[in-house]
Design a protein around this motif. Structure first.
Motif, mmCIF file in Angstrom:
data_model
loop_
_atom_site.group_PDB
_atom_site.id
_atom_site.type_symbol
_atom_site.label_atom_id
_atom_site.label_comp_id
_atom_site.label_asym_id
_atom_site.label_seq_id
_atom_site.Cartn_x
_atom_site.Cartn_y
_atom_site.Cartn_z
ATOM 1 N N LEU A 1 0.864 -1.173 0.000
ATOM 2 C CA LEU A 1 0.000 0.000 0.000
ATOM 3 C C LEU A 1 0.900 1.223 0.000
ATOM 4 O O LEU A 1 1.885 1.271 0.743
ATOM 5 N N THR A 2 0.570 2.212 -0.828
ATOM 6 C CA THR A 2 1.321 3.465 -0.840
ATOM 7 C C THR A 2 0.553 4.498 -0.024
ATOM 8 O O THR A 2 -0.612 4.771 -0.295
ATOM 9 N N LEU A 3 1.244 5.046 0.992
ATOM 10 C CA LEU A 3 0.647 6.044 1.882
ATOM 11 C C LEU A 3 1.247 7.413 1.585
ATOM 12 O O LEU A 3 2.469 7.548 1.538
ATOM 13 N N PRO A 4 0.415 8.439 1.404
ATOM 14 C CA PRO A 4 0.965 9.786 1.246
ATOM 15 C C PRO A 4 1.550 10.268 2.572
ATOM 16 O O PRO A 4 1.234 9.746 3.639
ATOM 17 N N ALA A 5 2.404 11.264 2.503
ATOM 18 C CA ALA A 5 3.022 11.820 3.709
ATOM 19 C C ALA A 5 1.955 12.193 4.733
ATOM 20 O O ALA A 5 0.935 12.786 4.389
ATOM 21 N N GLY A 6 2.171 11.800 5.976
ATOM 22 C CA GLY A 6 1.265 12.128 7.069
ATOM 23 C C GLY A 6 0.084 11.195 7.229
ATOM 24 O O GLY A 6 -0.669 11.315 8.177
ATOM 25 N N ALA A 7 -0.086 10.250 6.318
ATOM 26 C CA ALA A 7 -1.250 9.362 6.364
ATOM 27 C C ALA A 7 -1.035 8.203 7.334
ATOM 28 O O ALA A 7 0.085 7.773 7.572
ATOM 29 N N ASP A 8 -2.130 7.733 7.888
ATOM 30 C CA ASP A 8 -2.127 6.547 8.741
ATOM 31 C C ASP A 8 -2.722 5.389 7.952
ATOM 32 O O ASP A 8 -3.616 5.573 7.143
ATOM 33 N N ALA A 9 -2.236 4.191 8.221
ATOM 34 C CA ALA A 9 -2.822 2.992 7.619
ATOM 35 C C ALA A 9 -3.820 2.407 8.612
ATOM 36 O O ALA A 9 -3.766 2.681 9.805
ATOM 37 N N SER A 10 -4.702 1.600 8.126
ATOM 38 C CA SER A 10 -5.671 0.924 8.977
ATOM 39 C C SER A 10 -4.954 0.045 9.997
ATOM 40 O O SER A 10 -3.920 -0.555 9.694
ATOM 41 N N ASP A 11 -5.496 -0.035 11.201
ATOM 42 C CA ASP A 11 -4.928 -0.909 12.229
ATOM 43 C C ASP A 11 -4.965 -2.372 11.801
ATOM 44 O O ASP A 11 -4.249 -3.201 12.348
ATOM 45 N N ARG A 12 -5.825 -2.693 10.841
ATOM 46 C CA ARG A 12 -5.930 -4.080 10.373
ATOM 47 C C ARG A 12 -4.806 -4.448 9.419
ATOM 48 O O ARG A 12 -4.556 -5.619 9.174
ATOM 49 N N LEU A 13 -4.128 -3.454 8.854
ATOM 50 C CA LEU A 13 -3.014 -3.702 7.941
ATOM 51 C C LEU A 13 -1.747 -3.844 8.776
ATOM 52 O O LEU A 13 -1.267 -2.879 9.361
ATOM 53 N N LEU A 14 -1.222 -5.045 8.851
ATOM 54 C CA LEU A 14 0.002 -5.285 9.612
ATOM 55 C C LEU A 14 1.173 -5.444 8.642
ATOM 56 O O LEU A 14 1.312 -6.458 7.982
ATOM 57 N N LEU A 15 1.981 -4.403 8.560
ATOM 58 C CA LEU A 15 3.077 -4.381 7.619
ATOM 59 C C LEU A 15 4.351 -4.947 8.233
ATOM 60 O O LEU A 15 4.481 -5.013 9.449
ATOM 61 N N ARG A 16 5.281 -5.352 7.377
ATOM 62 C CA ARG A 16 6.549 -5.915 7.823
ATOM 63 C C ARG A 16 7.748 -5.100 7.328
ATOM 64 O O ARG A 16 8.835 -5.236 7.856
ATOM 65 N N SER A 17 7.537 -4.285 6.293
ATOM 66 C CA SER A 17 8.649 -3.492 5.775
ATOM 67 C C SER A 17 8.111 -2.243 5.077
ATOM 68 O O SER A 17 6.923 -2.169 4.745
ATOM 69 N N VAL A 18 8.997 -1.265 4.897
ATOM 70 C CA VAL A 18 8.587 0.012 4.317
ATOM 71 C C VAL A 18 9.755 0.611 3.534
ATOM 72 O O VAL A 18 10.916 0.425 3.891
ATOM 73 N N VAL A 19 9.410 1.301 2.456
ATOM 74 C CA VAL A 19 10.384 2.072 1.696
ATOM 75 C C VAL A 19 9.786 3.454 1.441
ATOM 76 O O VAL A 19 8.592 3.573 1.147
#
Length: 80
Positions: A60-78
Motif C-alpha cells: 500500500l502506498t501512503l501519502p506523507a502524514g497518512a495513517d494505515a488501517s490498524d488491520r493492515l500489519l506491515l513488515r517493511s517500508v520504503v
C-alpha cells in the motif's frame, strides 16, 4: 532522506503493545520492522509491504502524514 518521523505500533515478545519510530528514514532503502506493525504516520510517501524485505505483491502506498488501517500489519517500508 524522508524528513520527519514514521511511527508504528506492534506487539512485543512479551505480548505488550509497543511503539516504534523511524526518524528521518532514508529514501529508496527498504527497512524491515521488528514485528508485524500498524503504520501511524508517514514521514514522506511510504510504500508499506506485508512481507519483509519490501517483497511480495501485497503493498500500500501512503501519502506523507497518512495513517494505515490498524488491520493492515506491515513488515517493511520504503520511502520515496
Amino acid at each position: 532522506m524522508a524528513t520527519g518521523q514514521f511511527r508504528y505500533t506492534y506487539t512485543n515478545a512479551e505480548g505488550y503493545d509497543a511503539v516504534g519510530f523511524l526518524n528521518d528514514p532514508p529514501s529508496g532503502q527498504c527497512t524491515n520492522l521488528p514485528a508485524p506493525a500498524a503504520a501511524e504516520g508517514a514521514a514522506a510517501t511510504a510504500t508499506v509491504f506485508l512481507d519483509a524485505d519490501c517483497a511480495g505483491d501485497t503493498y500500500l502506498t501512503l501519502p506523507a502524514g497518512a495513517d494505515a488501517s490498524d488491520r493492515l500489519l506491515l513488515r517493511s517500508v520504503v520511502f520515496s
